[in-house]
Design a protein around this motif. Structure first.
Motif: not given
Ligand SMILES: C[S@@+](CC[C@H](N)C(=O)[O-])C[C@H]1O[C@@H](n2cnc3c(N)ncnc32)[C@H](O)[C@@H]1O
Length: 289
Positions: A33-37, A64-70, A75-77
């Motif tokens: 899982i990667i986060k890309i700016p 990873q499209k969103s931070p962990v939430k709710d 998270r949205e992937l």
């Protein structure tokens, strides 16, 4: 492995974007899982292709499209490369954790913290893990300390199902008891006054759940591992800030306690930290029982 990948990607993206990607690059089982700016999103497919090329055991790469939430901390992937499968087995600290990375919380970055807490548990302890996810802390504790009993709560039914599977996978059946529901309610109805140790890994709500953690402890007291998120700008100490916040609440509740130790679990952003306090509660006042 990461160095080879970094060298390959250096030809594709800017050094600044490269550093950001590497600080948020997680391998969970055979999933990356990667986060890309946002400035590097046009290179996402190429980055994923290079990851698959350099990490032969990786079957899927997700953005990873969103931070962990709710409440469930998920998270949205978005699939970037490989198979569209979000279930994997992750090996850590001699355990294997089956997890759906899309529908459950999981972070390999907590590996050291899980081991640190498990090493504190003494024979015959009863532990309440109020926010267990797929059961990682609970299972590692039971694996290390055979006489310990862990009541392991989560409100997410999917995480609870994986926790049940993981209990069997790791041979700790009858020593880790998965419980589905809100930990405040479950402590109130089933778990008051029985624990030597309570784990509170839900930084967003830990303060609100502190009275429940106290009521789970034995009358003579015990340990609470309290997790927090703290901003700390230059000159500020995130651990002191967490201590102050928790001390105010414990003082108001009339609890006798000692902050035995504290540490930064991990940085989670610029000037933004996950912290933990190991709190020794000397005596749980009767109003919590
Ligand atoms: C940060 S995760 C904990 C992760 C876990 N300790 C681990 O090692 O992977 C927080 C977990 O708390 C659960 N949760 C959130 N609110 C809850 C509640 N009121 N009662 C019980 N569990 C809750 C979420 O579903 C999530 O799995």
């Amino acid at each position: 492995m990461r160095k080879r990948l970094k060298n390959k990607l250096a030809n594709v993206i800017s050094p600044e974007a490269l550093n950001k990607i590497f600080s948020s690059f997680d391998i969970i089982g055979n999933i990356v899982i990667i986060k890309i700016p946002s400035s590097g999103l046009q290179d996402a497919s190429e980055i994923a292709k290079q990851i698959m090329h350099t990490h032969k055991n990786v079957k899927s790469v997700f953005l990873q499209k969103s931070p962990v939430k709710d409440d469930f901390r998920v998270r949205e992937l978005i699939l970037l490369a490989g198979e569209n499968k979000t279930i994997t087995n992750h090996k850590e600290n001699g355990c294997v954790f089956s997890v759906d990375v899309k529908n459950c919380y999981f972070s390999p970055r907590l590996s050291f913290e899980r081991s640190r807490i498990a090493n504190k548990v003494l024979p015959n302890e009863k532990v309440v893990n109020m926010f267990s996810g797929v059961g990682c802390f609970s299972i590692l504790i039971a694996k290390k300390v055979h006489s310990a009993i862990v009541y392991s709560i989560d409100i997410n039914p999917i995480a609870y199902n994986f926790m049940q599977d993981n209990v069997k996978l790791n041979g700790v059946y009858g020593r880790v008891f998965p419980l589905l529901g809100d930990s405040k309610k479950l402590v109130l109805t089933n778990l008051q006054g029985l624990a030597d140790r309570v784990l509170m890994l839900l930084p967003e709500k830990a303060l609100e759940y502190l009275p429940s953690a106290l009521s789970a402890l034995k009358k003579e007291g015990g340990w609470i591992h309290y997790y927090d998120f703290q901003h700390a700008s230059k000159g500020e100490n995130p651990l002191e800030k967490t201590q102050k916040k928790v001390a105010d609440t414990l003082d108001n509740l009339g609890v006798f306690y000692v902050f035995s130790s504290s540490r930064i679990v991990r940085p989670i952003g610029p000037n933004w930290y996950q912290t933990v306090l190991d709190i020794n509660i000397n005596e749980s006042p009767s109003k919590f029982l």
